[in-house]
Design a protein around this motif. Sequence first.
Motif, PDB file in Angstrom:
ATOM      1  N   LEU A   1      46.393 -34.326  81.414  1.00  0.00           N
ATOM      2  CA  LEU A   1      45.737 -34.372  80.016  1.00  0.00           C
ATOM      3  C   LEU A   1      46.876 -34.612  79.146  1.00  0.00           C
ATOM      4  N   TYR A   2      46.936 -35.808  78.381  1.00  0.00           N
ATOM      5  CA  TYR A   2      48.008 -35.945  77.453  1.00  0.00           C
ATOM      6  C   TYR A   2      47.353 -36.556  76.184  1.00  0.00           C
ATOM      7  N   VAL A   3      48.081 -36.357  75.128  1.00  0.00           N
ATOM      8  CA  VAL A   3      47.732 -36.849  73.677  1.00  0.00           C
ATOM      9  C   VAL A   3      49.044 -36.881  73.179  1.00  0.00           C
ATOM     10  N   LEU A   4      49.228 -38.215  72.468  1.00  0.00           N
ATOM     11  CA  LEU A   4      50.324 -38.481  71.662  1.00  0.00           C
ATOM     12  C   LEU A   4      50.697 -37.338  70.707  1.00  0.00           C
ATOM     13  N   PRO A   5      51.889 -36.875  70.678  1.00  0.00           N
ATOM     14  CA  PRO A   5      52.191 -35.952  69.504  1.00  0.00           C
ATOM     15  C   PRO A   5      51.872 -36.064  68.419  1.00  0.00           C
ATOM     16  N   GLU A   6      51.763 -37.283  67.732  1.00  0.00           N
ATOM     17  CA  GLU A   6      51.351 -37.739  66.517  1.00  0.00           C
ATOM     18  C   GLU A   6      49.898 -37.686  66.484  1.00  0.00           C
ATOM     19  N   ALA A   7      48.941 -37.460  67.441  1.00  0.00           N
ATOM     20  CA  ALA A   7      47.700 -37.509  67.478  1.00  0.00           C
ATOM     21  C   ALA A   7      47.018 -36.044  67.823  1.00  0.00           C
ATOM     22  N   ARG A   8      47.917 -35.059  68.205  1.00  0.00           N
ATOM     23  CA  ARG A   8      47.461 -33.625  68.300  1.00  0.00           C
ATOM     24  C   ARG A   8      46.964 -32.970  67.102  1.00  0.00           C
ATOM     25  N   GLY A   9      45.858 -32.467  67.013  1.00  0.00           N
ATOM     26  CA  GLY A   9      45.171 -31.879  66.102  1.00  0.00           C
ATOM     27  C   GLY A   9      43.914 -33.140  65.761  1.00  0.00           C
ATOM     28  N   SER A  10      43.806 -34.069  66.549  1.00  0.00           N
ATOM     29  CA  SER A  10      42.862 -35.339  66.161  1.00  0.00           C
ATOM     30  C   SER A  10      41.517 -34.608  66.778  1.00  0.00           C
ATOM     31  N   LYS A  11      41.665 -33.822  67.591  1.00  0.00           N
ATOM     32  CA  LYS A  11      40.309 -33.345  68.439  1.00  0.00           C
ATOM     33  C   LYS A  11      40.256 -34.254  69.762  1.00  0.00           C
ATOM     34  N   ALA A  12      41.327 -35.130  69.977  1.00  0.00           N
ATOM     35  CA  ALA A  12      41.318 -36.106  71.096  1.00  0.00           C
ATOM     36  C   ALA A  12      41.423 -35.325  72.441  1.00  0.00           C
ATOM     37  N   GLY A  13      42.226 -34.224  72.358  1.00  0.00           N
ATOM     38  CA  GLY A  13      42.206 -33.484  73.909  1.00  0.00           C
ATOM     39  C   GLY A  13      40.836 -32.709  74.047  1.00  0.00           C
ATOM     40  N   GLU A  14      40.438 -32.334  73.068  1.00  0.00           N
ATOM     41  CA  GLU A  14      39.135 -31.569  73.255  1.00  0.00           C
ATOM     42  C   GLU A  14      38.009 -32.541  73.668  1.00  0.00           C
ATOM     43  N   ALA A  15      38.048 -33.633  73.130  1.00  0.00           N
ATOM     44  CA  ALA A  15      37.262 -34.688  73.476  1.00  0.00           C
ATOM     45  C   ALA A  15      37.451 -35.552  74.897  1.00  0.00           C
ATOM     46  N   LEU A  16      38.619 -35.504  75.373  1.00  0.00           N
ATOM     47  CA  LEU A  16      38.901 -35.885  76.571  1.00  0.00           C
ATOM     48  C   LEU A  16      38.252 -34.632  77.721  1.00  0.00           C
ATOM     49  N   ILE A  17      38.531 -33.420  77.274  1.00  0.00           N
ATOM     50  CA  ILE A  17      38.107 -32.412  78.276  1.00  0.00           C
ATOM     51  C   ILE A  17      36.390 -32.277  78.292  1.00  0.00           C
ATOM     52  N   ARG A  18      35.980 -32.674  77.077  1.00  0.00           N
ATOM     53  CA  ARG A  18      34.385 -32.659  77.119  1.00  0.00           C
ATOM     54  C   ARG A  18      33.885 -33.990  78.040  1.00  0.00           C
ATOM     55  N   ALA A  19      34.760 -34.924  78.020  1.00  0.00           N
ATOM     56  CA  ALA A  19      34.157 -36.269  78.734  1.00  0.00           C
ATOM     57  C   ALA A  19      34.121 -35.847  80.339  1.00  0.00           C
ATOM     58  N   VAL A  20      35.335 -35.007  80.525  1.00  0.00           N
ATOM     59  CA  VAL A  20      35.288 -34.895  82.229  1.00  0.00           C
ATOM     60  C   VAL A  20      34.221 -33.559  82.406  1.00  0.00           C
TER      61      VAL A  20
END
Length: 148
Positions: free
Chosen positions: A85-104
């Motif tokens: 699981l990886y999100v670009l440093p500048e995109a952290r806080g965008s909820k991308a990480g949470e959304a990726l986990i929710r997709a799995v």
Amino acid sequence: MSVTIRTVMPDDRTAWGQLYAGYAAFYSVDQTEEMRDKVWSWLMDPAHEVHGFVAEAHGALLGLTHYRPFSRPLAAGTGGFLDDLYVLPEARGSKAGEALIRAVQREGRERGWGVVRWITADDNYRARGLYDQMATRTEWITYDLTPT
């Protein structure tokens, strides 16, 4: 920022490779282009156990996750393992990480998995803050043994 999660696609190779190289660098793992080619071939092979999602916003990839099923003999079932699981440093806080986990998590529900499991480094504090909100931290300790 509106983030879309989708299955990794053939046209994503270059951007995915940059993200995956960033993930390897974050964990100080030496990773070659040949290694990324191998993982990419797994992701593009529908018969392979490893699958992937990417997070996208405004036509650019912000993050990735890879996952696969695993057998759970003691539970007589199957679980899902979130490998990367990886999100670009500048995109952290965008909820991308949470959304990726929710997709799995949704994938696991559709496949009938009893659990989605992952590991992280003890000092990965920012990510652990998210993980502690989304999942239950276990008491298990992980070991690695090199088969020589």
